[in-house]
Design an enzyme around this catalytic site. Structure first.
Site, PDB file in Angstrom:
ATOM      1  N   ASP A   1      10.419  23.833  20.418  1.00 16.03           N
ATOM      2  CA  ASP A   1       9.247  24.350  20.082  1.00 16.03           C
ATOM      3  C   ASP A   1       8.661  23.135  19.123  1.00 16.03           C
ATOM      4  OD1 ASP A   1       7.474  26.422  19.606  1.00 16.03           O
ATOM      5  OD2 ASP A   1       8.026  26.829  17.588  1.00 16.03           O
TER       6      ASP A   1
ATOM      7  N   ASP B   1      12.926  28.716  16.093  1.00 18.07           N
ATOM      8  CA  ASP B   1      12.863  28.887  14.746  1.00 18.07           C
ATOM      9  C   ASP B   1      12.479  30.501  14.386  1.00 18.07           C
ATOM     10  OD1 ASP B   1      10.300  28.294  14.985  1.00 18.07           O
ATOM     11  OD2 ASP B   1      10.268  27.051  13.218  1.00 18.07           O
TER      12      ASP B   1
ATOM     13  N   ASP C   1      11.563  33.330  19.254  1.00 20.96           N
ATOM     14  CA  ASP C   1      12.332  32.311  19.997  1.00 20.96           C
ATOM     15  C   ASP C   1      13.788  32.904  20.434  1.00 20.96           C
ATOM     16  OD1 ASP C   1      10.519  30.515  19.869  1.00 20.96           O
ATOM     17  OD2 ASP C   1      11.201  29.789  17.993  1.00 20.96           O
TER      18      ASP C   1
END
Length: 695
Positions: free
Chosen positions: A385, A585, A589
């Protein structure tokens, strides 16, 4: 997972109840994280079972033939043989129960592995020793048949210790779905038709009702704000650390935390229709489909089962034909089966895992699943990410300018700051921080309203002013400097424009900062022939600019993603034959972390993301991804070495125990076999302690 999640039949089921059902079903299968003997998870406290077994083993070992005849003959007393039998019987039933039950499960699935091998060894040891005890006590006065009670005791103790260490290392953290369930309150305050406020259990709330959410409370359901303005902290749900301004007609997500304003929300999703429940479903589905690759130790143990049984049968037949002595043939047979039992093999992997876990923790790496260490050595791609992983996640003003001569650059910044003053959005925070840095005078704005997907508007000095994005300008054919906007965007900036009476008068450009360690991370991954892949919700132009600065190939940049897109992209790479790691995080996710072959959570992220992952980076430092790969490489190497040390001696010990060199006067006795097993156990332990992250 083999067990399928039970479907609930009505939308009124409590989110928490739904989550608990998922959790229960996830744990109920026998092939869980421990790989071998998954049923042992449900069989009591391994630590207690080990210590009790050890205490009962000490007298058995002290009274064993090797000790009492060679070193401590004075320990023998009338009835000592009966004491050993009683203690060994208890030990076999109590300490051996997990392995016997585990063996039954493995044999039921026709996959004999570690549990079968251990159960075979302790069962043969016990019943042959019972046979030897009977012969020695009641039938033959001039012949002593050696028993294997002390081998039984040491095998049970060492295997219990191994599984205690393994379970402690692997099962240290809680379950991701329990964390998700904790995000939701148990009750909600409903607004009745007559205006009364009624508190209801969450499982009784239905779509279409209105709920009141006070300042600081968790929002109980998905919904649309009917009345009130506030800021909402969605960090536990989205992974974004900043609060988001919410006004009338804005959407809110169940599980997020309300800020300082009271709001009334129309329920649009609850139970299985809620966002959180849908994320949970994705997590559950990904867990069910996750690879159930056998551990290397189980494979070795499985081969040893067939090798030991075959060698034992052949040994009995040959010795019976050659010697004609049933007791001798039986003793040789039992010796083969006992020596084949994996004393050291049972500790080979757990000791390395325990050492690896300790080293990792000291270096900001928490290992939650053993298999991740093995899988990490075969990775082809790592998906990351952008915001918070590769970049700092804090927007800073890089440029601001007036495009109308009626305003100065500072005025543009002040006007935009006035409109953003009531917001905690990352872009708003960036502008307000710049105003404070420059010590510019603040201006008050009235009638501020959020424009979903566009920006924010308000009234300043009796003039209507609006902050919008570039897409709004294009769609409404409002003039602006496209070249400047493109140049700023290509530099990684998000550009916001100020409109006065629908005329563009200036802009502010803000950019997220790349973490210092990110470039080294990308270069390090490429050096190991691992493809770095970037995932982000930002627009394609900004994403490509960041990727270019980092050195990520254009084909591996995925921008403008929705929360559930990440899990799909992980699967796309896997469908191409890639072994994939995912770094994330947030709750959004969690499905992708579980779907990936290796899930890596940023420690500063949410509890749910952390509990969905295999590895946790406590320091949220990209460099730790490389440290984890080093640790995984060295850990796997130690595992392989320990497997050879733990089981390799069987290559020589089993044939010797069977008597292939008996013609030369070389026959491996059970006592000597036990010594060899002890030495291999010591070697395994020392080798595990030499593990380092290294270079």
């Amino acid at each position: 997972m083999k067990n399928k999640k039970k479907k609930q039949q009505n939308h009124g089921d409590n989110d928490v109840q739904s989550m608990d059902h998922t959790h229960m079903n996830m744990e109920s299968n026998g092939g869980d994280m421990m790989q071998h003997g998954g049923q042992m998870m449900h069989m009591g406290n391994m630590k207690r079972k080990f210590w009790v077994s050890l205490i009962f083993s000490l007298p058995i070992i002290a009274l064993s033939p090797m000790l009492k005849f060679s070193f401590m003959p004075n320990l023998v007393f009338p009835g000592s043989e009966w004491l050993v039998l009683i203690l060994a019987t208890f030990l076999y039933i109590y300490g051996g129960a997990p392995f016997i039950k585990g063996a039954k499960a493995e044999l039921k699935e026709r996959k004999p592995e570690m549990m079968t091998l251990v159960a075979l060894g302790i069962t043969v040891s016990y019943f042959y020793s019972l046979y030897a005890f009977t012969i020695n006590q009641f039938f033959v006065a001039d012949t002593h048949v050696m028993d294997f009670f002390w081998e039984l005791a040491t095998l049970i103790d060492i295997m219990l210790l191994g599984h205690w260490i393994e379970m402690d290392a692997v099962m240290a953290a809680g379950n991701a779905l329990e964390k998700m369930a904790a995000l939701l309150p148990n009750t909600a305050t409903i607004v009745a038709d007559n205006g009364d406020h009624i508190e209801k259990p969450l499982n009784e709330v239905v779509i279409g009702e209105s709920v009141i959410v006070k300042a600081g409370e968790k929002i109980p359901t998905d919904g649309i704000i009917l009345d009130g303005n506030t800021t909402v902290n969605e960090a536990l749900v989205t992974g974004e650390s900043k609060a988001v301004t919410k006004m009338k007609n804005d959407k809110v997500i169940g599980g997020s935390t309300n800020g300082s304003g009271a709001i009334m929300v129309k329920v649009t999703g609850t139970g299985q229709s809620g966002y959180l429940a849908q994320v949970m479903q994705m997590v559950s589905n990904a867990q069910k489909e996750q690879s159930k690759a056998e551990g290397v130790a189980d494979k070795v143990a499985g081969l040893l089962v067939y090798a030991a049984v075959s060698a034992a049968i052949l040994t009995f037949i040959v010795w019976l034909l050659v010697s004609g002595d049933f007791n001798l043939a039986l003793e040789r047979t039992v010796t083969v089966l006992v020596i084949a039992c994996p004393h050291a093999l049972g500790l080979a992997i757990p000791l390395v895992v325990a050492r690896s876990t300790s080293i990792g923790a000291q270096n900001g790496l928490l290992t939650r699943k053993r298999q991740a260490l093995e899988d990490a050595t075969e990775l082809d791609a790592i998906l990351m990410d952008k915001t918070g992983t590769l970049t700092e996640g804090n927007f800073a003003v890089n440029d601001y300018k007036a495009t109308d001569t009626a305003y100065s650059n500072e005025q543009i910044l002040s006007l935009m700051g006035a409109l953003e003053s009531g917001s905690s959005h990352p872009l708003s925070v960036g502008i307000l921080s710049k105003l404070k840095e420059l010590n510019l005078k603040t201006i008050k704005a009235k009638n501020i309203q959020n424009l979903p997907g566009v920006g924010i508007q308000g009234e300043i000095n009796k003039k209507n002013m609006t902050i919008v994005n570039e897409k709004y300008l294009r769609e409404n054919k409002i003039k602006y400097d496209k070249n400047t906007a493109s140049k700023l965007a290509s530099a990684g900036n998000t550009v916001s424009f100020l409109l006065v009476a629908n005329i563009n008068v200036g802009f502010v450009a803000q950019g997220d900062q790349i973490k210092p360690a990110s470039i080294a991370l990308i270069n390090g991954l490429k050096a190991q022939h691992i493809r770095p892949v970037m995932l982000t919700g930002d627009n394609q132009q900004v994403a490509q600019q960041v990727a270019e600065r980092l050195g990520i190939d254009r084909q591996d940049v995925h921008a403008e993603l929705k929360p559930d897109d990440k899990e799909k992209i992980v699967k796309q790479y896997q469908d191409k034959g890639f072994k994939v790691a995912m770094v994330g995080d947030g709750v959004n996710d969690a499905p992708s972390l579980v779907r990936a072959n290796v899930g890596i959570a940023i420690g500063a992220g949410t509890d749910v993301a952390v509990d969905s992952a295999d590895i946790v980076l406590v320091r949220s430092d990209p460099a730790d991804i490389l440290n984890f790969l080093k640790l995984a490489k060295h850990t796997t190497r130690k595992m392989v070495q320990n497997l050879w040390f733990g089981a390799g001696y069987n290559i020589f010990a089993i044939p010797l125990a069977a008597g292939v060199l008996a013609f030369a006067g070389i026959v491996l006795s059970p006592a000597l076999g036990a010594v060899l097993m002890g030495l291999s156990t010591i070697i395994v332990a020392i080798n595990a302690q030499t593990l380092r992250i290294g270079k």
